[in-house]
Design a protein around this motif. Structure first.
Motif, PDB file in Angstrom:
ATOM      1  N   UNK A 192      44.586  39.429  40.242  1.00 41.70           N
ATOM      2  CA  UNK A 192      44.087  40.198  39.217  1.00 41.70           C
ATOM      3  C   UNK A 192      45.292  41.170  38.524  1.00 41.70           C
ATOM      4  N   UNK A 193      45.962  41.524  39.247  1.00 40.72           N
ATOM      5  CA  UNK A 193      47.032  42.499  38.565  1.00 40.72           C
ATOM      6  C   UNK A 193      48.225  41.969  38.357  1.00 40.72           C
ATOM      7  N   UNK A 194      48.272  40.892  38.346  1.00 41.05           N
ATOM      8  CA  UNK A 194      49.679  39.954  37.942  1.00 41.05           C
ATOM      9  C   UNK A 194      49.347  39.184  36.604  1.00 41.05           C
ATOM     10  N   UNK A 195      50.308  39.114  35.796  1.00 45.76           N
ATOM     11  CA  UNK A 195      50.075  38.446  34.547  1.00 45.76           C
ATOM     12  C   UNK A 195      49.824  36.973  34.541  1.00 45.76           C
ATOM     13  N   UNK A 212      51.516  38.184  28.923  1.00 46.29           N
ATOM     14  CA  UNK A 212      51.825  39.195  29.657  1.00 46.29           C
ATOM     15  C   UNK A 212      50.700  40.198  30.072  1.00 46.29           C
ATOM     16  N   UNK A 213      49.352  40.009  29.640  1.00 42.63           N
ATOM     17  CA  UNK A 213      48.391  40.575  30.043  1.00 42.63           C
ATOM     18  C   UNK A 213      48.015  40.316  31.642  1.00 42.63           C
ATOM     19  N   UNK A 214      47.485  41.343  32.086  1.00 40.19           N
ATOM     20  CA  UNK A 214      47.131  40.817  33.433  1.00 40.19           C
ATOM     21  C   UNK A 214      45.925  40.046  33.718  1.00 40.19           C
ATOM     22  N   UNK A 255      43.190  40.349  35.237  1.00 41.67           N
ATOM     23  CA  UNK A 255      42.149  40.953  35.664  1.00 41.67           C
ATOM     24  C   UNK A 255      41.453  41.541  34.263  1.00 41.67           C
ATOM     25  N   UNK A 256      42.175  41.682  33.308  1.00 43.55           N
ATOM     26  CA  UNK A 256      41.678  41.879  31.878  1.00 43.55           C
ATOM     27  C   UNK A 256      41.172  41.060  30.981  1.00 43.55           C
ATOM     28  N   UNK A 257      41.258  39.446  31.661  1.00 46.82           N
ATOM     29  CA  UNK A 257      40.701  38.485  30.872  1.00 46.82           C
ATOM     30  C   UNK A 257      39.378  38.205  30.956  1.00 46.82           C
ATOM     31  N   UNK A 258      38.809  37.435  30.161  1.00 45.74           N
ATOM     32  CA  UNK A 258      37.180  36.916  30.123  1.00 45.74           C
ATOM     33  C   UNK A 258      37.332  35.898  31.413  1.00 45.74           C
ATOM     34  N   UNK A 259      36.007  35.787  31.784  1.00 38.61           N
ATOM     35  CA  UNK A 259      35.799  34.766  32.953  1.00 38.61           C
ATOM     36  C   UNK A 259      36.033  33.403  32.449  1.00 38.61           C
ATOM     37  N   UNK A 277      39.740  33.296  32.691  1.00 38.10           N
ATOM     38  CA  UNK A 277      40.146  33.145  33.940  1.00 38.10           C
ATOM     39  C   UNK A 277      40.128  31.775  34.524  1.00 38.10           C
TER      40      UNK A 277
END
Lengths: 245, 331
Positions: A94-97, A138-140, A142-146, A149
């Motif tokens: 989650x914390x990696x882009x 470059x967004x992590x 974890x910040x994306x929708x299900x 992901x």
């Protein structure tokens, strides 16, 4: 459909303690075909696919890949035979882009130093090839929708150029539009000649992407139907065990 | 492509979300700087600033390595005791007549071995690093006490060894230069190398890292070797600065190090580490200690203030961070 299956499972049996999870299952997978695997909880769907992915070893029975009898003692052995699985938990960091997740464990680097630019470019190409839209690589994660992901997990598995791609409940936790995106993605993967195995509880999805459906009941494959020869009612009665095989 | 596609979002918002923890500690550091500059005319003087850098060098060096440990989701409570052990061992070795370069190399080796053993227990034997390093915190300190019988061992002055703690290159103290070099290397490695990426991945999702073919256990063990070496270097610098080796050195040091790292915005849950944050966190803690003394506040009060400020800063950080990142962020 070619007569020769890409992968064939024959007489697979697996027992956990006193529970017979699988009691002799045969299954054929063909290139460019999507097989839907349905059944109630504990019917043996997950165990069967985990055997195919090398997570479990069968007690009895054989796995035949391209006519050759093979054994998968661990997931790496299955991967070496180009069998990939997208797990339900997705196995993302989650914390990696986004680019970093797509290249996790096989980073593009020059003498130990990451080539981030090159990874982002390659990731963009990889996602574009499957028509996945992620605006910011470059967004992590974890910040994306299900749905995003899930798409990334599938793109990652597809990038290993697999013969077989197994997906465990890829649409179960997604919103309507996201389900559509994932189903479209499955069609793209299928069009590349990959044999897709789709485990799902959402029966309506099966009719959208699958060519064939296998129904599991109490550790047995009780029915196999081509998509044109079955209906929702037929499947439901097979899954609950009230229909004839 | 799609007519109703969502825009990518403003770059400024992305920047704020990503760097919120670092920005918040940077703001905090600036506030401390202004406050102490207002409180004491000597605070901003060149002499005091250099002194501050010299004194905080061991803290910074170990905090950089600790950032790696915490990024993997581990913790190393043994660093203070490793400092004491190396401190004592170095003094004994120098007193026995060993050449100082040999002593330096040997001590760094001791740190690496001590860290490696702890890494093995925690990564390969599955014992939580909190427990393993807690055991070493006690054990290593006891070992140092046994070696020195509790006495301070003098180091004969005049050798090049002193430079490690008291030397200067131009106006800059050698310990500060060593710390800055460590911070620079740490930043490049964590942010820009495959190894650093794997450290982050192991902390973010161990199982995913393992499935992706990353040697997860080796990575999780290796960070303890780093913290062991860093603690050894800190022990050498302390010994050289004080001109003696003592088994009572660096009591409670591990907590100061962890506070600096957490203050900098590195997550104790693993997966998110920032070297820039750690540098700022270390400097903030150093400024609080130094500034309050210059303002003639009781040294006992310094401890209370440090504790309160750590809690306050991390609380602010969590609040600001949570609001900026919005509900999309997990964990």
């Amino acid at each position: 459909m070619t007569a020769e299956p890409l992968v064939a499972l024959r007489g697979i049996e697996k027992t956990f303690g006193s529970i017979a999870a699988l009691r002799g299952v045969d299954l054929d997978l063909f290139a460019g075909e999507c097989l839907g695997l349905v059944g109630d909880n504990a019917a043996g769907k997950s165990t069967l696919t985990k055997i195919l992915a090398g997570v479990h070893e069968p007690d009895r029975g054989s796995i035949i890949v391209a006519g050759e009898d093979v054994r998968f003692p661990d997931p790496a052995a299955a991967r070496a035979r180009r069998i990939e699985m997208v797990f339900q938990d997705l196995s993302l960091c989650d914390t990696i882009d986004v680019a970093g997740n797509l290249f996790l464990g096989r980073e593009i680097a020059r003498s130990g130093f990451l080539r981030k630019r090159a990874m982002i470019d390659a990731a963009r190409e990889m996602l574009a090839g499957l028509q996945i839209r992620i605006p910011n690589l470059t967004a992590t994660v974890g910040s994306l929708s299900g749905g995003q992901r899930q798409s990334i997990a599938i793109a990652r598995a597809a990038s290993f150029d697999p013969l077989v791609l197994i997906m465990d409940e890829p649409t179960s936790a997604l919103a309507v539009a996201e389900v559509e995106a994932v189903l479209t993605l499955i069609r793209h993967v299928k069009a590349r000649g990959v044999a897709v195995v789709l485990i799902t509880h959402r029966l309506q999805d099966l009719f959208r992407v699958c060519d064939r459906i296998a129904v599991m009941y109490e550790g047995l494959k009780v029915a196999e139907r081509r998509i044109g020869e079955t209906s929702l009612e037929d499947l439901v009665s097979l899954i609950v065990g009230s229909g004839g095989a | 492509m799609n007519a109703s596609a969502r825009p990518a979002g403003s770059r400024r918002a992305d920047f704020l979300i990503r760097y919120a923890p670092v920005l918040s500690i940077a703001g905090f550091a600036v506030i401390c700087l202004i406050f102490f500059a207002w409180g004491s005319p000597y605070f901003l003087s060149g002499g005091n600033m250099l002194n501050l850098f010299r004194q905080s060098a061991p803290l910074l060096i170990v905090a950089i390595a600790m950032t790696f440990v915490i990024t993997t989701g581990g913790i190393d409570l043994s660093v203070g005791s490793t400092v004491a052990l190396v401190n004592a061992l170095a003094a004994i070795a120098l007193q026995a007549g060993l050449a100082w370069p040999l002593v330096v190399i040997l001590m760094l080796g001791v740190g690496a071995i001590v860290g490696g053993v702890q890494g093995w227990f925690s990564a390969y034997q599955g014992i939580p690093s909190f427990i393993v390093t807690l055991a070493f915190l006690t054990g290593l300190r006891g070992f140092a006490l046994l070696l020195t019988r509790g006495y301070s061992i003098p180091i004969a002055p005049g050798s090049w060894f002193d430079v490690l703690g008291r030397g200067s290159l131009g106006p800059l103290p050698v310990p500060a230069l060593l710390a800055l070099a460590t911070a620079f290397v740490g930043f490049v490695v964590l942010d820009g190398t495959t190894y650093g990426r794997h450290v982050t991945a192991v902390g973010a999702n161990l199982e995913a890292a393992r499935r992706a073919g990353i040697p997860a256990r080796r990575i999780a063990a290796s960070v303890f070797v780093l913290s062991g070496i860093a603690a050894a270097l800190a022990g050498l610098i302390t010994a050289a600065r004080l001109g003696s080796g003592s088994s009572n050195a660096a009591v409670g040091f591990e907590l100061e190090v962890i506070a600096a790292v957490v203050l900098g915005g590195t997550s104790l849950f693993g997966g998110t580490g920032t070297i820039v944050g750690t540098v700022l966190g270390t400097l903030t803690i150093a400024m609080i200690g130094n500034g309050l003394i210059l303002m003639h506040v009781s040294p006992f009060f310094t401890e209370i203030a440090t504790g309160a400020i750590i809690l306050g800063a991390v609380w602010l950080n969590a609040r600001v961070f949570a609001r900026l990142a919005g509900p999309g962020r997990r964990q």
